[in-house]
Motif scaffolding. Structure first.
Motif, PDB file in Angstrom:
ATOM      1  N   VAL A  57       0.903  -1.364   0.031  1.00 33.90           N
ATOM      2  CA  VAL A  57      -0.006  -0.004   0.205  1.00 33.90           C
ATOM      3  C   VAL A  57       0.834   1.314  -0.164  1.00 33.90           C
ATOM      4  N   GLN A  58       2.273   1.316   0.149  1.00 28.90           N
ATOM      5  CA  GLN A  58       3.154   2.267   0.228  1.00 28.90           C
ATOM      6  C   GLN A  58       3.173   3.010  -1.084  1.00 28.90           C
ATOM      7  N   SER A  59       2.858   4.351  -1.025  1.00 28.01           N
ATOM      8  CA  SER A  59       3.188   5.182  -2.067  1.00 28.01           C
ATOM      9  C   SER A  59       4.271   4.919  -2.976  1.00 28.01           C
ATOM     10  N   GLY A  60       4.327   4.837  -4.129  1.00 21.57           N
ATOM     11  CA  GLY A  60       5.477   4.651  -5.051  1.00 21.57           C
ATOM     12  C   GLY A  60       5.812   3.348  -5.214  1.00 21.57           C
ATOM     13  N   GLN A  61       5.052   2.338  -4.504  1.00 17.43           N
ATOM     14  CA  GLN A  61       5.569   0.826  -4.893  1.00 17.43           C
ATOM     15  C   GLN A  61       4.762   0.157  -5.930  1.00 17.43           C
ATOM     16  N   ASN A  62       3.184   0.614  -6.253  1.00 17.44           N
ATOM     17  CA  ASN A  62       2.650   0.276  -7.252  1.00 17.44           C
ATOM     18  C   ASN A  62       2.542  -1.113  -7.571  1.00 17.44           C
ATOM     19  N   ARG A  63       2.168  -1.944  -6.502  1.00 14.47           N
ATOM     20  CA  ARG A  63       2.205  -3.351  -6.822  1.00 14.47           C
ATOM     21  C   ARG A  63       1.915  -4.011  -5.599  1.00 14.47           C
ATOM     22  N   LEU A  64       1.106  -5.197  -5.762  1.00 13.63           N
ATOM     23  CA  LEU A  64       0.718  -6.133  -4.870  1.00 13.63           C
ATOM     24  C   LEU A  64       1.504  -7.340  -4.823  1.00 13.63           C
TER      25      LEU A  64
END
Length: 165
Positions: A57-64
Motif C-alpha cells: 500500500v506504500q506510495s510509489g510501490q505500485n504493486r501487490l
C-alpha cells in the motif's frame, strides 16, 4: 453473461485445509459471489486471502506482492497459464500478462500480473494498482480476498476480483 457456479467443487475448494492460501468463511464467500454476480463476473474461483503489508500500500510501490506459496496450486495460474512459461534455462519467462482488477464498489483498474524469478513471487503491478489502493482506502493489515474470474462474453476479460475487509 451473469455469474453462475459451473463446478460443484467450487464451494469445497480447500477441503477444510488452512494452508498458506487460508480459508474463507462460506457465508462471506456467498456474499462475495452475490456482489460479483451483480457486476457481470462469471467462473469466479476463490484464489487466496492476504493481509496487506506496508509495501503493498506504500506510495510509489505500485504493486501487490503475492508469494509463490499463495498462488501456486490455485486458480490464478489456471486462468493465466502464460505466467508459468519457462525460458530455455529453466527459469520462469517473467511474462507480463494484462489483468483487470475489480472491486466490490465497481472500480475497475488495468494492471499487469507477473512472476519474478528474483524474489520468486507474483506481482500485480501498475499505477492503476496504486489508484485502487488510494480510492478504496486500503491500509496495512487489511485483509484481501482475491478471486480469479472472467467477465464479458466469450473471450472476455480475465480478472482478479478484490474484496477488502
Amino acid at each position: 453473461r451473469t455469474y453462475h457456479d459451473r463446478s460443484p467443487l467450487r464451494n469445497n475448494r480447500m477441503n477444510g485445509a488452512m494452508g498458506s492460501r487460508g480459508r474463507i468463511d462460506p457465508a462471506e464467500e456467498a456474499r462475495h459471489r452475490q456482489v460479483m454476480g451483480g457486476l457481470g463476473v462469471y467462473d469466479a474461483d476463490w484464489a487466496l486471502s492476504k493481509a496487506l503489508e506496508q509495501s503493498d500500500v506504500q506510495s510509489g510501490q505500485n504493486r501487490l506482492l503475492l508469494t509463490k506459496e499463495q498462488v501456486r496450486g490455485g486458480p490464478i495460474p489456471k486462468l493465466f497459464p502464460e505466467l508459468e512459461e519457462l525460458r530455455g534455462d529453466g527459469l520462469n519467462a517473467e511474462n507480463r500478462v494484462p489483468v483487470k482488477v475489480l472491486d466490490a464498489d465497481g472500480r475497475e483498474k488495468d494492471a499487469q500480473l507477473r512472476y519474478l524469478n528474483s524474489n520468486k513471487a507474483y506481482r500485480v503491478m501498475g499505477f492503476d494498482w496504486r489508484r485502487l489502493v488510494e480510492e478504496s482506502g486500503m491500509c496495512k493489515g487489511d485483509r484481501l480476498d482475491l478471486y480469479a474470474c472472467g467477465r464479458g462474453d466469450g473471450d472476455g476479460d480475465r480478472c482478479l476480483f478484490v474484496f477488502r475487509s
